[in-house]
Design a protein around this motif. Structure first.
Motif, PDB file in Angstrom:
ATOM      1  N   HIS A   1       0.822  -1.213   0.000  1.00 45.38           N
ATOM      2  CA  HIS A   1       0.000   0.000   0.000  1.00 45.38           C
ATOM      3  C   HIS A   1       0.857   1.266   0.000  1.00 45.38           C
ATOM      4  O   HIS A   1       0.357   2.353   0.290  1.00 45.38           O
ATOM      5  CB  HIS A   1      -0.932  -0.006   1.208  1.00 45.38           C
ATOM      6  CG  HIS A   1      -2.012  -1.042   1.120  1.00 45.38           C
ATOM      7  ND1 HIS A   1      -1.824  -2.351   1.500  1.00 45.38           N
ATOM      8  CD2 HIS A   1      -3.295  -0.969   0.658  1.00 45.38           C
ATOM      9  CE1 HIS A   1      -2.939  -3.029   1.308  1.00 45.38           C
ATOM     10  NE2 HIS A   1      -3.845  -2.227   0.799  1.00 45.38           N
TER      11      HIS A   1
ATOM     12  N   PRO B   1       1.921  -2.843  -6.873  1.00 44.40           N
ATOM     13  CA  PRO B   1       0.832  -3.355  -6.035  1.00 44.40           C
ATOM     14  C   PRO B   1      -0.088  -4.297  -6.805  1.00 44.40           C
ATOM     15  O   PRO B   1      -0.247  -4.147  -8.011  1.00 44.40           O
ATOM     16  CB  PRO B   1       0.080  -2.083  -5.620  1.00 44.40           C
ATOM     17  CG  PRO B   1       1.056  -0.968  -5.821  1.00 44.40           C
ATOM     18  CD  PRO B   1       1.922  -1.383  -6.968  1.00 44.40           C
TER      19      PRO B   1
ATOM     20  N   HIS C   1      -3.973   4.945   4.335  1.00 41.13           N
ATOM     21  CA  HIS C   1      -4.778   5.644   3.336  1.00 41.13           C
ATOM     22  C   HIS C   1      -6.036   6.210   3.993  1.00 41.13           C
ATOM     23  O   HIS C   1      -6.428   7.362   3.747  1.00 41.13           O
ATOM     24  CB  HIS C   1      -5.185   4.694   2.214  1.00 41.13           C
ATOM     25  CG  HIS C   1      -4.032   4.205   1.398  1.00 41.13           C
ATOM     26  ND1 HIS C   1      -4.215   3.586   0.170  1.00 41.13           N
ATOM     27  CD2 HIS C   1      -2.690   4.217   1.601  1.00 41.13           C
ATOM     28  CE1 HIS C   1      -3.030   3.242  -0.328  1.00 41.13           C
ATOM     29  NE2 HIS C   1      -2.100   3.612   0.538  1.00 41.13           N
TER      30      HIS C   1
ATOM     31  N   ALA D   1      -5.286   5.263  -3.445  1.00 34.83           N
ATOM     32  CA  ALA D   1      -5.789   3.903  -3.639  1.00 34.83           C
ATOM     33  C   ALA D   1      -5.405   3.348  -5.006  1.00 34.83           C
ATOM     34  O   ALA D   1      -5.442   2.129  -5.211  1.00 34.83           O
ATOM     35  CB  ALA D   1      -7.303   3.877  -3.473  1.00 34.83           C
TER      36      ALA D   1
ATOM     37  N   ALA E   1      -3.240  -0.262   4.321  1.00 36.57           N
ATOM     38  CA  ALA E   1      -4.527   0.312   3.915  1.00 36.57           C
ATOM     39  C   ALA E   1      -5.022   1.321   4.939  1.00 36.57           C
ATOM     40  O   ALA E   1      -5.656   2.329   4.581  1.00 36.57           O
ATOM     41  CB  ALA E   1      -5.549  -0.797   3.718  1.00 36.57           C
TER      42      ALA E   1
END
Length: 386
Positions: free
Chosen positions: A77, A386, A313, A372, A310
């Motif tokens: 991420h 990713p 983010h 994202a 994650a």
């Protein structure tokens, strides 16, 4: 030595977005950023077309707890460095070795064992596989300071284990709906003084305004969370934030941790807020931002929730919802944690610094949710996708 050019890209250098007239190209070589500018000269071994995208420094999560698999998940991420706030020596040695030997996991710094009162937080959370609460005596790697005179030896033991900074726990259990033994002010002051004498920064876990004041009285460098017991707009929050700014203490946000905690708790009778609810934490964050205090983005990621990588983010989105601009939020996850933790080789995009980089579609300097859409991550110049 391989030389890579990333071209036609928007560049956020960790503090601001560079004008296209100043830089749309970044060159990587030997694990470092070597050039930032326009029309840089070849030859190049690899070219990356960044058209329509944004290049940022690798993200730094300023509050995590590392377990098996955490560092790999973080890097997926775009989190290239995790600042762990509590890990026992044996697993920490394993995680350090992994981070040093492999490019496909995030880099790591850690407090190692944290300093807490006997029976204090987080010992109430340490359970065996049957769910039975462990007695502190059954945790052989834990060490406690009950007398200020013990502080220098405690700090030296942490240094010998490789701790990069010291973490204190000042927590009486109020935000956990329980009553816990808390570190005394003399012990907190002695540990902070001993750590500073040994060249270590000190970060304090404090969840209430009163606990934050005790940490500030001890002379700590940073707070591992915002406080979350004052209602938004409480004048005490403004005064505390101004004191934090005056003492030049940084605060790690961990709003996503409070969000997780709030979602897990049943509502109190009459709709009353828990002392650790997200709304209170957001109020504290707003007060800190208004006061001009240093805010670092961190999540308290662990094996359950929030999730490594994650969650950062989500944290950045919560920061912007709380009033930070997108660039301010991104700086809180790049240049700011690197600066406040003394990581002088990362956190910005500039010649001579590590090529820890994130390439994303769109423009997270306008909307952090663009993170994202990662298209590439480099750790030390080694690319992963990713």
């Amino acid at each position: 030595m391989s030389r890579t050019r990333i071209h036609d890209v928007r560049v956020f250098d960790g503090e601001r977005t560079l004008a296209a007239t100043a830089a749309t190209e970044v060159v990587l070589e030997g694990g470092l950023v070597t050039e930032v500018g326009n029309r840089v000269r070849g030859p190049f071994d690899a070219e990356v077309d960044g058209r329509g995208g944004t290049l940022l420094p690798g993200l730094v999560d300023a509050h995590t707890h590392v377990f098996d698999g955490s560092l790999a998940e973080a890097l997926r991420h775009g989190v290239t460095t995790e600042l762990d706030m509590f890990c026992l020596p044996r697993p920490l040695a394993r995680h350090r070795q992994l981070a040093a030997a492999h490019d496909d996991v995030a880099d790591l710094r850690s407090a190692g064992i944290l300093a807490t009162a006997p029976g204090g937080h987080p010992l109430q959370l340490l359970k065996d596989v049957t769910g039975t609460l462990l007695d502190p005596a059954d945790v052989p790697e834990f060490d406690f300071v009950t007398d200020p005179a013990q502080a220098p030896a405690y700090v030296e033991a942490r240094r010998a284990e490789g701790s990069d900074y010291l973490k204190l726990v000042i927590d009486d259990g109020a935000t956990h709906d329980t009553d816990l033994p808390a570190m005394t002010p003399p012990v907190a002051r002695a540990l902070t003084a001993a750590a500073h004498a040994a060249g270590l920064r000190v970060v304090a876990h404090a969840i209430t305004a009163a606990e934050a004041h005790r940490a500030l009285d001890a002379g700590v460098d940073g707070l591992a969370h915002v406080w979350a017991d004052l209602a938004p707009g409480d004048p005490q929050a403004r005064r505390l934030a101004e004191r934090i700014r005056a003492q030049e203490v940084f605060v790690v946000s961990t709003l996503v941790w409070f969000e997780t905690l709030t979602a897990q708790r049943p509502p109190r009778p009459g709709g009353c807020a828990h002392p650790g609810d997200l709304a209170n934490a957001v109020g504290a964050l707003r007060a800190l931002h208004a006061a001009g205090a240093a805010i670092l983005a961190g999540t308290d990621a662990n094996p359950f929730a929030p999730a490594h990588g994650a969650a950062l983010h989500r944290e950045l989105h919560l920061l912007t919802e709380a009033g930070l601009g997108a660039e301010e939020a991104l700086a809180a996850a790049t240049a700011a944690p690197a600066r406040h933790f003394g990581l002088t080789d990362r956190g910005r995009i500039a010649p001579g610094l590590r090529a820890d980089l994130v390439l994303t579609e769109g423009d997270p300097t306008r909307d952090v949710r663009a993170l994202a859409s990662l298209t590439a991550v480099w750790r030390g110049g080694v690319r992963t996708t990713p």
